[in-house]
Design an enzyme around this catalytic site. Sequence first.
Site, mmCIF file in Angstrom:
data_model
loop_
_atom_site.group_PDB
_atom_site.id
_atom_site.type_symbol
_atom_site.label_atom_id
_atom_site.label_comp_id
_atom_site.label_asym_id
_atom_site.label_seq_id
_atom_site.Cartn_x
_atom_site.Cartn_y
_atom_site.Cartn_z
ATOM 1 N N GLU A 88 -8.435 -27.636 -10.076
ATOM 2 C CA GLU A 88 -9.226 -28.827 -10.464
ATOM 3 C C GLU A 88 -10.086 -28.447 -11.489
ATOM 4 O O GLU A 88 -10.308 -27.165 -11.521
ATOM 5 C CB GLU A 88 -9.752 -29.476 -9.051
ATOM 6 C CG GLU A 88 -9.181 -29.963 -8.405
ATOM 7 C CD GLU A 88 -9.876 -30.613 -7.265
ATOM 8 O OE1 GLU A 88 -11.065 -30.746 -7.137
ATOM 9 O OE2 GLU A 88 -9.385 -30.860 -6.187
ATOM 10 N N LYS B 51 2.418 -20.957 -1.119
ATOM 11 C CA LYS B 51 1.436 -21.392 -1.272
ATOM 12 C C LYS B 51 0.088 -21.174 -0.657
ATOM 13 O O LYS B 51 -1.093 -20.634 -0.970
ATOM 14 C CB LYS B 51 1.492 -23.078 -1.029
ATOM 15 C CG LYS B 51 0.172 -24.004 -1.103
ATOM 16 C CD LYS B 51 -0.312 -23.958 -2.616
ATOM 17 C CE LYS B 51 -1.565 -24.500 -2.775
ATOM 18 N NZ LYS B 51 -2.265 -24.509 -3.858
ATOM 19 N N PHE C 22 -11.315 -13.356 -10.529
ATOM 20 C CA PHE C 22 -11.732 -13.957 -9.259
ATOM 21 C C PHE C 22 -12.439 -12.701 -8.700
ATOM 22 O O PHE C 22 -12.449 -12.830 -7.340
ATOM 23 C CB PHE C 22 -10.542 -14.219 -8.539
ATOM 24 C CG PHE C 22 -10.348 -15.717 -8.304
ATOM 25 C CD1 PHE C 22 -9.879 -16.488 -9.531
ATOM 26 C CD2 PHE C 22 -10.693 -16.349 -7.152
ATOM 27 C CE1 PHE C 22 -9.904 -17.916 -8.998
ATOM 28 C CE2 PHE C 22 -10.465 -17.694 -7.066
ATOM 29 C CZ PHE C 22 -10.118 -18.282 -7.992
ATOM 30 N N GLY D 115 -15.469 -23.198 -1.794
ATOM 31 C CA GLY D 115 -15.581 -24.137 -1.188
ATOM 32 C C GLY D 115 -14.289 -25.143 -1.841
ATOM 33 O O GLY D 115 -13.067 -24.554 -2.011
ATOM 34 N N CYS E 6 -9.226 -26.904 -1.075
ATOM 35 C CA CYS E 6 -7.974 -26.060 -0.728
ATOM 36 C C CYS E 6 -8.428 -24.962 -0.115
ATOM 37 O O CYS E 6 -7.804 -24.843 1.132
ATOM 38 C CB CYS E 6 -7.468 -25.780 -2.117
ATOM 39 S SG CYS E 6 -6.483 -27.439 -2.699
ATOM 40 N N LYS F 103 -17.173 -26.632 -7.706
ATOM 41 C CA LYS F 103 -17.073 -25.541 -8.934
ATOM 42 C C LYS F 103 -17.042 -26.439 -10.179
ATOM 43 O O LYS F 103 -17.178 -27.934 -10.269
ATOM 44 C CB LYS F 103 -15.580 -24.760 -8.805
ATOM 45 C CG LYS F 103 -14.423 -25.890 -9.052
ATOM 46 C CD LYS F 103 -13.050 -24.889 -9.239
ATOM 47 C CE LYS F 103 -12.187 -25.910 -9.843
ATOM 48 N NZ LYS F 103 -10.691 -25.122 -9.836
HETATM 49 N N1 LIG Z 1 -6.791 -30.713 -5.046
HETATM 50 C C1 LIG Z 1 -6.428 -29.664 -5.532
HETATM 51 O O1 LIG Z 1 -6.957 -28.905 -6.287
HETATM 52 C C2 LIG Z 1 -4.787 -29.310 -4.661
HETATM 53 C C3 LIG Z 1 -4.189 -28.368 -5.639
HETATM 54 C C4 LIG Z 1 -3.050 -27.702 -5.074
HETATM 55 C C5 LIG Z 1 -2.437 -28.322 -3.710
HETATM 56 N N2 LIG Z 1 -3.267 -29.397 -3.412
HETATM 57 C C6 LIG Z 1 -2.659 -30.019 -1.934
HETATM 58 O O2 LIG Z 1 -2.117 -31.396 -2.398
HETATM 59 C C7 LIG Z 1 -2.224 -32.371 -1.406
HETATM 60 C C8 LIG Z 1 -2.950 -33.756 -2.049
HETATM 61 O O3 LIG Z 1 -4.195 -33.103 -2.252
HETATM 62 P P1 LIG Z 1 -5.314 -34.064 -3.310
HETATM 63 O O4 LIG Z 1 -6.547 -33.235 -3.612
HETATM 64 O O5 LIG Z 1 -4.485 -34.753 -4.364
HETATM 65 O O6 LIG Z 1 -5.427 -35.065 -1.994
HETATM 66 P P2 LIG Z 1 -6.732 -36.598 -2.438
HETATM 67 O O7 LIG Z 1 -7.154 -36.652 -1.063
HETATM 68 O O8 LIG Z 1 -7.005 -36.628 -3.554
HETATM 69 O O9 LIG Z 1 -5.391 -37.633 -2.675
HETATM 70 C C9 LIG Z 1 -4.485 -38.080 -1.411
HETATM 71 C C10 LIG Z 1 -4.070 -39.507 -1.410
HETATM 72 O O10 LIG Z 1 -2.983 -39.950 -0.747
HETATM 73 C C11 LIG Z 1 -3.175 -41.189 -0.365
HETATM 74 N N3 LIG Z 1 -2.377 -41.624 0.872
HETATM 75 C C12 LIG Z 1 -2.699 -41.185 2.006
HETATM 76 N N4 LIG Z 1 -1.747 -41.558 2.849
HETATM 77 C C13 LIG Z 1 -0.832 -42.348 2.137
HETATM 78 C C14 LIG Z 1 0.481 -43.001 2.134
HETATM 79 N N5 LIG Z 1 1.025 -43.084 3.745
HETATM 80 N N6 LIG Z 1 1.128 -43.319 1.386
HETATM 81 C C15 LIG Z 1 0.724 -43.286 0.156
HETATM 82 N N7 LIG Z 1 -0.809 -42.991 -0.363
HETATM 83 C C16 LIG Z 1 -1.346 -42.124 0.598
HETATM 84 C C17 LIG Z 1 -4.568 -41.294 -0.286
HETATM 85 O O11 LIG Z 1 -5.113 -42.612 -0.270
HETATM 86 C C18 LIG Z 1 -5.239 -40.456 -1.475
HETATM 87 O O12 LIG Z 1 -5.293 -41.255 -2.519
HETATM 88 C C19 LIG Z 1 -2.871 -31.545 -0.257
HETATM 89 O O13 LIG Z 1 -1.936 -31.028 0.636
HETATM 90 C C20 LIG Z 1 -3.880 -30.608 -1.017
HETATM 91 O O14 LIG Z 1 -4.003 -29.392 -0.286
HETATM 92 C C21 LIG Z 1 -4.526 -29.910 -3.651
#
Ligand SMILES: NC(=O)c1ccc[n+]([C@@H]2O[C@H](COP(=O)([O-])OP(=O)(O)OC[C@H]3O[C@@H](n4cnc5c(N)ncnc54)[C@H](O)[C@@H]3O)[C@@H](O)[C@H]2O)c1
Length: 439
Positions: A158, A210, A255, A263, A266, A327
């Site tokens: 992010e 991952k 890092f 925090g 992830c 962050k």
């Molecule tokens: N945020 C990061 O920096 C990051 C980086 C790498 C991996 N990830 C992983 O990616 C995944 C998503 O993370 P994120 O930060 O984008 O989550 P987020 O909470 O920002 O977004 C998830 C979205 O999914 C939607 N959702 C939930 N159930 C649903 C359904 N049944 N149908 C359609 N949409 C639905 C929610 O409304 C939400 O908008 C997680 O597993 C996370 O660990 C996140």
Amino acid sequence: MKVGIIGSGYVGLVAAACFAEMGNKVICVDVDQKKIENLKKGIVPIYEPGIEQLVLENQKKGTLYFTTNIKDSLDEAKVVFIAVGTPMGDDGSADLKFVLQVAKDIGNKMSHHLVVVDKSTVPVGTADLVKEIIQRALSDRNSDLTFDVVSNPEFLKEGAAIDDFMRPDRVVVGASNSDSMNLMKELYAPFTFNHDRFIGMDIRSAEMTKYAANAMLATKISFINEMANICEHVGADINEVRIGIGSDKRIGYQFIYPGCGYGGSCFPKDVKALVNIAQGSGYTPQLILSVEKVNDDQKNILFKKIVSRFGTDLHDKSFAIWGLSFKPGTDDMREAPSISLIKSILSAGGKVNAYDPKAIDQAKFYLKDLDVKYCSDKYESLKNADAIVLVTEWKEFRSPDFEKMAEIMNNKVLIDGRNQFSANQINKHGFEYFQIGVK
Ligand SMILES: NC(=O)c1ccc[n+]([C@@H]2O[C@H](COP(=O)([O-])OP(=O)(O)OC[C@H]3O[C@@H](n4cnc5c(N)ncnc54)[C@H](O)[C@@H]3O)[C@@H](O)[C@H]2O)c1
């Protein structure tokens, strides 16, 4: 290629916008109606540099669509990504309820052969589970449609998500079928154009990669924080030590910044989930358990410094908190160290004036019902303050106007959770300066 993305959060939205930018037709789905209505109007729900422009331009070009109806996306797509959240469950495991619901929806609504991609961070073995659920839903429909499930964990950061997605260090794909692997190679080819960064492997290894990556990064953070704490005890300076060790190419500078703990959405949950995965398989991950313990303690470090300077009773004391997001470069408040710090100050009777360039709206949600004064300017937060506590290292905090600060504040105390300044620079302005890992 026609691509469906289920889940329009940080990961889904970035992936959707970037695939669309490369000329694919992308249909992005979310269950959050308000989010989709806003996205259709060009209102992007997250702060992430560059995302707004990509979303607007690609909607205009007709390469990016938003819907709440999963069927719209499945009917068009050749490949569909599951990018929903996998929050921490009560026992520390990854809660798969959203992923498994999507798998069921796919099985119920798909109308032709699909490659289903797990992009959410999921425990080893989840692809098998997703496969089982889709197959069960198809059997219930008496359907003989075919599909394949592959794993494609996401490594974006992010704050630099678009850049990370457009120019990835690597694209990891786990697949057991060569046609699906080739399809993924084709989809990612524009992102790995100047040299091949596509790493194909088996599905379980991709899922594990991952967790291993995040555990390694969390380990580096807890390692340097532990060194910082030892430095404070023995009278060494972690800033010098950091440079001393980073110069070794085998260690490197990345890092190993001391701070007030990791925090975000992830590291905390993925480290916990890895512990849970390991213990569930009969193995006790001693190192990773310690990484977590060190981080939990480190989140208290700024409050400990406040107490050592002001005592345990903070009535009549006022603290300016600079930086709330976990962050810089994001408005994400999930597991941000600022949350526990603010709660501790308030419980000890202190007052909090908080400023963040982007995360105030999110902070109001995460700190709701707490008596925090939010300020629209970093200097406004200093009015009558007894100390500044720098929690998030946004660029605008790097070179503040110390003379102005000294005039506004009650007490010239700066507690720096990110070791942004040099002691000389601060002392020159007459501030008492407290850093992490320096006595
Ligand atoms: N945020 C990061 O920096 C990051 C980086 C790498 C991996 N990830 C992983 O990616 C995944 C998503 O993370 P994120 O930060 O984008 O989550 P987020 O909470 O920002 O977004 C998830 C979205 O999914 C939607 N959702 C939930 N159930 C649903 C359904 N049944 N149908 C359609 N949409 C639905 C929610 O409304 C939400 O908008 C997680 O597993 C996370 O660990 C996140």
